[in-house]
Design a protein around this motif. Structure first.
Motif, PDB file in Angstrom:
ATOM      1  N   ASP A  16       0.852  -1.195   0.000  1.00  0.00           N
ATOM      2  CA  ASP A  16       0.000   0.000   0.000  1.00  0.00           C
ATOM      3  C   ASP A  16       0.885   1.241   0.000  1.00  0.00           C
ATOM      4  N   ASP A  17       1.681   1.360  -1.057  1.00  0.00           N
ATOM      5  CA  ASP A  17       2.672   2.424  -1.128  1.00  0.00           C
ATOM      6  C   ASP A  17       2.211   3.480  -2.127  1.00  0.00           C
ATOM      7  N   PRO A  18       2.145   4.749  -1.749  1.00  0.00           N
ATOM      8  CA  PRO A  18       1.728   5.793  -2.693  1.00  0.00           C
ATOM      9  C   PRO A  18       2.665   5.892  -3.897  1.00  0.00           C
ATOM     10  N   LEU A  19       3.920   5.524  -3.720  1.00  0.00           N
ATOM     11  CA  LEU A  19       4.845   5.542  -4.852  1.00  0.00           C
ATOM     12  C   LEU A  19       4.417   4.548  -5.916  1.00  0.00           C
ATOM     13  N   GLU A  20       3.931   3.388  -5.493  1.00  0.00           N
ATOM     14  CA  GLU A  20       3.458   2.406  -6.468  1.00  0.00           C
ATOM     15  C   GLU A  20       2.279   2.954  -7.265  1.00  0.00           C
ATOM     16  N   SER A  21       1.405   3.686  -6.619  1.00  0.00           N
ATOM     17  CA  SER A  21       0.274   4.291  -7.319  1.00  0.00           C
ATOM     18  C   SER A  21       0.747   5.233  -8.419  1.00  0.00           C
ATOM     19  N   ILE A  22       1.770   6.022  -8.127  1.00  0.00           N
ATOM     20  CA  ILE A  22       2.327   6.945  -9.113  1.00  0.00           C
ATOM     21  C   ILE A  22       2.931   6.170 -10.277  1.00  0.00           C
ATOM     22  N   LEU A  23       3.687   5.134  -9.956  1.00  0.00           N
ATOM     23  CA  LEU A  23       4.349   4.338 -10.995  1.00  0.00           C
ATOM     24  C   LEU A  23       3.338   3.627 -11.876  1.00  0.00           C
ATOM     25  N   ARG A  24       2.247   3.193 -11.304  1.00  0.00           N
ATOM     26  CA  ARG A  24       1.209   2.536 -12.101  1.00  0.00           C
ATOM     27  C   ARG A  24       0.500   3.546 -13.007  1.00  0.00           C
ATOM     28  N   GLY A  25       0.462   4.784 -12.588  1.00  0.00           N
ATOM     29  CA  GLY A  25      -0.029   5.829 -13.480  1.00  0.00           C
ATOM     30  C   GLY A  25       0.878   5.977 -14.686  1.00  0.00           C
ATOM     31  N   TRP A  26       2.185   5.906 -14.458  1.00  0.00           N
ATOM     32  CA  TRP A  26       3.145   5.905 -15.574  1.00  0.00           C
ATOM     33  C   TRP A  26       2.909   4.701 -16.488  1.00  0.00           C
ATOM     34  N   ALA A  27       2.599   3.567 -15.889  1.00  0.00           N
ATOM     35  CA  ALA A  27       2.414   2.344 -16.665  1.00  0.00           C
ATOM     36  C   ALA A  27       1.275   2.478 -17.672  1.00  0.00           C
ATOM     37  N   LEU A  28       0.229   3.187 -17.288  1.00  0.00           N
ATOM     38  CA  LEU A  28      -0.876   3.436 -18.215  1.00  0.00           C
ATOM     39  C   LEU A  28      -0.488   4.467 -19.262  1.00  0.00           C
ATOM     40  N   ARG A  29       0.255   5.461 -18.848  1.00  0.00           N
ATOM     41  CA  ARG A  29       0.642   6.549 -19.747  1.00  0.00           C
ATOM     42  C   ARG A  29       1.650   6.087 -20.795  1.00  0.00           C
ATOM     43  N   TRP A  30       2.518   5.132 -20.441  1.00  0.00           N
ATOM     44  CA  TRP A  30       3.578   4.668 -21.330  1.00  0.00           C
ATOM     45  C   TRP A  30       3.463   3.153 -21.505  1.00  0.00           C
ATOM     46  N   PRO A  31       2.490   2.704 -22.288  1.00  0.00           N
ATOM     47  CA  PRO A  31       2.175   1.273 -22.375  1.00  0.00           C
ATOM     48  C   PRO A  31       3.296   0.399 -22.928  1.00  0.00           C
ATOM     49  N   LEU A  32       4.141   0.937 -23.800  1.00  0.00           N
ATOM     50  CA  LEU A  32       5.251   0.134 -24.302  1.00  0.00           C
ATOM     51  C   LEU A  32       6.143  -0.316 -23.154  1.00  0.00           C
ATOM     52  N   SER A  33       6.306   0.533 -22.172  1.00  0.00           N
ATOM     53  CA  SER A  33       7.230   0.277 -21.077  1.00  0.00           C
ATOM     54  C   SER A  33       6.638  -0.585 -19.971  1.00  0.00           C
ATOM     55  N   SER A  34       5.351  -0.833 -20.001  1.00  0.00           N
ATOM     56  CA  SER A  34       4.712  -1.547 -18.891  1.00  0.00           C
ATOM     57  C   SER A  34       4.247  -2.939 -19.265  1.00  0.00           C
ATOM     58  N   VAL A  35       4.618  -3.427 -20.453  1.00  0.00           N
ATOM     59  CA  VAL A  35       4.237  -4.780 -20.854  1.00  0.00           C
ATOM     60  C   VAL A  35       4.786  -5.776 -19.834  1.00  0.00           C
ATOM     61  N   GLY A  36       3.939  -6.716 -19.438  1.00  0.00           N
ATOM     62  CA  GLY A  36       4.349  -7.729 -18.476  1.00  0.00           C
ATOM     63  C   GLY A  36       4.076  -7.376 -17.033  1.00  0.00           C
ATOM     64  N   LEU A  37       3.659  -6.147 -16.785  1.00  0.00           N
ATOM     65  CA  LEU A  37       3.352  -5.723 -15.418  1.00  0.00           C
ATOM     66  C   LEU A  37       1.908  -6.103 -15.091  1.00  0.00           C
ATOM     67  N   PRO A  38       1.673  -6.946 -14.098  1.00  0.00           N
ATOM     68  CA  PRO A  38       0.303  -7.361 -13.777  1.00  0.00           C
ATOM     69  C   PRO A  38      -0.493  -6.246 -13.113  1.00  0.00           C
ATOM     70  N   GLY A  39      -1.810  -6.388 -13.170  1.00  0.00           N
ATOM     71  CA  GLY A  39      -2.685  -5.457 -12.480  1.00  0.00           C
ATOM     72  C   GLY A  39      -2.904  -4.142 -13.186  1.00  0.00           C
ATOM     73  N   ILE A  40      -2.586  -4.074 -14.489  1.00  0.00           N
ATOM     74  CA  ILE A  40      -2.778  -2.846 -15.253  1.00  0.00           C
ATOM     75  C   ILE A  40      -4.184  -2.834 -15.859  1.00  0.00           C
ATOM     76  N   GLU A  41      -4.880  -1.720 -15.763  1.00  0.00           N
ATOM     77  CA  GLU A  41      -6.197  -1.578 -16.381  1.00  0.00           C
ATOM     78  C   GLU A  41      -5.992  -1.310 -17.876  1.00  0.00           C
TER      79      GLU A  41
END
Length: 216
Positions: free
Chosen positions: A123-148
């Motif tokens: 339950d880390d706020p930093l993870e929330s920020i990073l997951r926002g990046w994961a949506l914004r930059w989809p090429l870079s987040s392939v393989g990351l589970p839990g992405i909408e």
């Protein structure tokens, strides 16, 4: 350890040795421009053609943001408000294939950073920020589970065959079945695998093929 050494270790060895938290000196920022450009030239050789042009400003923005995120992951005495203020700065550039490709030079290590942060705290706020990046930059987040994945805009991949090929290669390598939700991306994955979906068993592509082996 300084900022340039951080980039050398990250891009050269795939691991992060994090400098002390604090502003990056101007001289190091200037040196990092050449470091990133040098590694981009090497990375480009591994990418499918025609790959988009290199966008130095996008790469430098991503590198500084990623370094700061790594620092926040290690130095845990920073409050959430400070982190969000520092890590939500926007990239002042058009949102084209060249930008996504250039950001990915460093952000391709984003899944590893998310996993590191999550392991420390679920339950880390930093993870929330990073997951926002994961949506914004989809090429870079392939393989990351839990992405909408339904929230991802795949339009940028339609604009560049090289970027689409890089995305497809990463999807197949990571067996990221969630990315098949996009019809165009799924067609490119099927075309890449061809008549042999068993080569990517974890993607379970057979359900998308007819009895003749054609795309459904």
């Amino acid at each position: 350890m300084d900022y340039c050494q951080f980039l050398e270790t990250l891009l050269g060895e795939g691991r992060a040795s994090v400098p002390a938290l604090g502003p990056i000196p101007v001289r190091q920022k200037a040196a990092a421009v050449e470091t990133l450009a040098r590694y981009e030239r090497l990375w480009r050789r591994e990418c499918p053609s025609p790959i988009p042009d290199y966008h130095p400003d996008a790469a430098n923005w991503a590198a500084e943001q990623f370094c700061l995120a790594c620092q926040f992951a290690i130095f845990r005495d920073v409050d959430e408000q400070t982190m969000r203020a520092a890590l939500t700065t926007s990239l002042e550039s058009d949102d084209g294939p060249d930008v996504h490709y250039s950001v990915d030079l460093v952000f391709r290590f984003l899944p590893d950073l998310v996993k590191f942060v999550h392991a420390a705290s679920s339950d880390d706020p930093l993870e929330s920020i990073l997951r926002g990046w994961a949506l914004r930059w989809p090429l870079s987040s392939v393989g990351l589970p839990g992405i909408e994945v339904a929230e991802i805009d795949h339009g940028v991949f339609y604009q560049s065959s090289g970027l689409m090929s890089l995305y497809v290669d990463r999807i197949v390598t990571c067996a990221d079945r969630s990315r098949l939700i996009d019809d165009v991306v799924r067609e490119h994955v099927l075309a890449a695998v061809g008549m042999y979906p068993d080569l990517a068993p974890h993607l379970a592509l057979n359900e998308y093929l007819t009895e003749n082996g054609e795309m459904a």
